[in-house]
Design an enzyme around this catalytic site. Structure first.
Site, PDB file in Angstrom:
ATOM      1  N   GLY A 164       9.401  53.166   2.370  1.00  0.00           N
ATOM      2  CA  GLY A 164      10.718  53.132   1.742  1.00  0.00           C
ATOM      3  C   GLY A 164      11.757  52.809   2.800  1.00  0.00           C
ATOM      4  O   GLY A 164      12.210  51.677   2.954  1.00  0.00           O
TER       5      GLY A 164
ATOM      6  N   CYS B 241      36.429  68.308  -1.242  1.00  0.00           N
ATOM      7  CA  CYS B 241      36.803  69.678  -0.874  1.00  0.00           C
ATOM      8  C   CYS B 241      35.586  70.493  -0.484  1.00  0.00           C
ATOM      9  O   CYS B 241      35.146  71.384  -1.230  1.00  0.00           O
ATOM     10  CB  CYS B 241      37.555  70.326  -2.028  1.00  0.00           C
ATOM     11  SG  CYS B 241      38.961  69.339  -2.504  1.00  0.00           S
TER      12      CYS B 241
ATOM     13  N   TYR C  21      18.226  55.944   1.020  1.00  0.00           N
ATOM     14  CA  TYR C  21      18.698  57.276   0.656  1.00  0.00           C
ATOM     15  C   TYR C  21      20.218  57.385   0.815  1.00  0.00           C
ATOM     16  O   TYR C  21      20.745  58.412   1.190  1.00  0.00           O
ATOM     17  CB  TYR C  21      17.953  58.354   1.473  1.00  0.00           C
ATOM     18  CG  TYR C  21      16.454  58.183   1.368  1.00  0.00           C
ATOM     19  CD1 TYR C  21      15.791  58.506   0.197  1.00  0.00           C
ATOM     20  CD2 TYR C  21      15.705  57.661   2.422  1.00  0.00           C
ATOM     21  CE1 TYR C  21      14.424  58.311   0.075  1.00  0.00           C
ATOM     22  CE2 TYR C  21      14.330  57.462   2.303  1.00  0.00           C
ATOM     23  CZ  TYR C  21      13.703  57.796   1.119  1.00  0.00           C
ATOM     24  OH  TYR C  21      12.359  57.597   1.002  1.00  0.00           O
TER      25      TYR C  21
HETATM   26  C1  LIG Z   1       9.671  59.412  -0.274  1.00  0.00           C
HETATM   27  C2  LIG Z   1       8.266  58.961  -0.386  1.00  0.00           C
HETATM   28  C3  LIG Z   1       7.824  57.809   0.264  1.00  0.00           C
HETATM   29  C4  LIG Z   1       8.717  56.976   1.152  1.00  0.00           C
HETATM   30  O1  LIG Z   1       9.067  57.606   2.331  1.00  0.00           O
HETATM   31  P1  LIG Z   1       9.860  56.775   3.453  1.00  0.00           P
HETATM   32  O2  LIG Z   1      10.062  57.742   4.533  1.00  0.00           O
HETATM   33  O3  LIG Z   1      11.121  56.299   2.844  1.00  0.00           O
HETATM   34  O4  LIG Z   1       8.966  55.645   3.867  1.00  0.00           O
HETATM   35  C5  LIG Z   1       6.526  57.415   0.071  1.00  0.00           C
HETATM   36  N1  LIG Z   1       5.675  58.132  -0.704  1.00  0.00           N
HETATM   37  C6  LIG Z   1       6.061  59.248  -1.343  1.00  0.00           C
HETATM   38  C7  LIG Z   1       5.095  59.975  -2.186  1.00  0.00           C
HETATM   39  C8  LIG Z   1       7.359  59.709  -1.202  1.00  0.00           C
HETATM   40  O5  LIG Z   1       7.735  60.833  -1.817  1.00  0.00           O
END
Ligand SMILES: *Cc1c(COP(=O)(O)O)cnc(C)c1O
Length: 419
Positions: A274, A342, A371
């Site tokens: 991700g 706030c 994120y």
């Molecule tokens: C959040 C998540 C990812 C991605 O994590 P990154 O650190 O953004 O690469 C992959 N697999 C699962 C199951 C996740 O919850």
């Protein structure tokens, strides 16, 4: 590596000055670089060249439809964690055969929707979930492709809120019980056991935990084979970090270490990156409202806030902050960069050394692609920021800034009986 660079001391997104985007779309906003997104996906994909693999972009990191469309067109699959994310994938025409569904709390409705869509597999995180999927699949007269997510019990050395591979985290089933669970699953008629999955955490900047996880997973796969369970997929999750301040390994090095123990198993390797794909491909742009000095501190008050980017307070995250125009830098100061919300937790940086900006100046909060927007809220009745996708000299508005009407959509004013 990204395509947010200064030209004549003006920060640009690819070929477009950020200041121009601010004039056109107002502030605050997120802007993503298509060139960077494509490059990151390609570099990650190439790191696994020579191995049968599928990259399932963990779309919770950044889920705008145009971004998903871009990755789908490059052959990406998706790692989803909710029915809403499944809907987004289907909306952009993503191939359901490349979707994996993770998460500890799937509802029957979400399971049914995933089966109806014919996704690649559901990553199962508990015994009760196995039984629920079996029941739902039975009602639908489907066989549900499932993969057990194991918790390899290791410390990935990252922030506790984004560490998922330790035994006391809620994720996955304990290593020691994997065999039991597979034995149980084999007795459930509406399940097809296709894989084994793991995901140990996020923003991991060392290869050792990945290697440890792969070694542990390898031992399980071998054991299962001896017990007559033949799997097709090995899903190693995501978690590779990006350089906010630290220096993570390159994707090629990550892939080398990850694949070493498992490449000869003959399984199709799935990864769920991700952050590493989108983190540096987006920035958050905000305008300075005031510079406020007290007798002990200096605050740079901006029009962006914690509701736009919650990572600093939620994870103690560091984001580099750059001036959009650095032609006439102010004097060097140490300041907190804070928003109008706030809450004392409303800061994007604390005790930060930077060139003092003036009212009206634009600041770029770097590495905000992952994120960032996806965690934005309407707290303090603040409209969520606009999202823009730049592609060379084109700037596309891919999500409009919320309007005030958006803020109250779905709300009702009820007339209470007088008492
Ligand atoms: C959040 C998540 C990812 C991605 O994590 P990154 O650190 O953004 O690469 C992959 N697999 C699962 C199951 C996740 O919850």
């Amino acid at each position: 590596m990204n395509y947010f660079e200064y030209r004549h001391d003006q920060l640009c997104a690819e070929d477009i000055p950020i200041a121009e985007l601010a004039r056109r779309f107002g502030t605050p906003f997120y802007v993503y670089s298509a060139r960077t997104l494509r490059r990151h996906f390609r570099v990650f994909d190439e790191a696994f060249a020579g191995t049968d693999h599928l990259i399932c972009f963990a779309m919770k990191a950044l889920s705008n439809l145009s971004i998903l469309k871009l990755f789908a067109s490059m052959g990406a699959g998706f790692d989803i964690v909710s029915g809403g994310e499944l809907m987004r994938c289907l909306r952009v025409g993503a191939d359901p055969g490349k979707i994996v569904f993770s998460g500890v709390g799937k509802t029957d409705e979400e399971i049914a929707a995933a089966l109806t869509a014919r996704i690649l597999m559901i990553n199962v995180e508990s015994g009760p979930e196995l039984h629920h999927i079996n029941q739902v699949a039975g009602r639908m007269q489907f066989r549900a492709p499932v993969s057990l997510r194991v918790n390899p019990d290791l410390d990935p050395g990252t922030h506790p809120h984004i560490s998922t591979g330790h035994r006391d985290s809620k994720f996955g089933v304990p290593l020691a019980q994997v065999h039991e669970y597979y034995a149980e699953a084999r007795g459930l008629p509406n399940l097809e056991l296709v894989g084994l999955s793991t995901h140990i955490g996020s923003q991991i900047t060392d290869t050792a935990p990945f290697n440890e996880a792969a070694e542990k997973v390898k031992a399980i796969v071998s054991g299962l084979r001896s017990a007559g369970v033949a799997l097709k997929y090995l899903d190693l999750g995501g978690g590779l970090g990006i350089p906010y301040q630290e220096e993570p390994p390159a994707p090629a090095e990550y892939a080398r270490v990850l694949l070493k123990p498992i490449r000869d198993l003959g399984l199709r390797i799935i990864t769920e990156p991700g952050r590493v794909i989108v983190g540096n491909a987006g920035i958050f742009v905000t305008r300075v409202l005031y510079v406020k000095e007290t007798d002990v501190k200096r605050f740079i008050v901006i029009d962006g806030a914690m509701n736009d980017l919650i990572r600093p307070v939620l994870y103690e995250a560091y984001h580099e902050i750059r001036p959009v125009d650095r032609r006439n830098p102010g004097k060097p100061v140490v300041a907190d960069v804070v928003g109008p919300v706030c809450e004392s937790g409303d800061f994007l940086a604390r005790e930060r050394e930077l060139a003092e900006p003036k009212t009206g100046d634009l600041l770029a909060v770097m590495s905000a692609g992952a994120y960032g927007f996806v965690m934005a809220s309407n707290y303090n009745s603040r409209p969520r920021a606009a999202e823009i996708l730049v592609d060379d000299t084109d700037a596309h508005l891919i999500r409009e800034r919320d309007t005030f009407e958006d803020l109250i959509r779905g709300e009702k004013i009820v007339e209470l009986r007088s008492r």
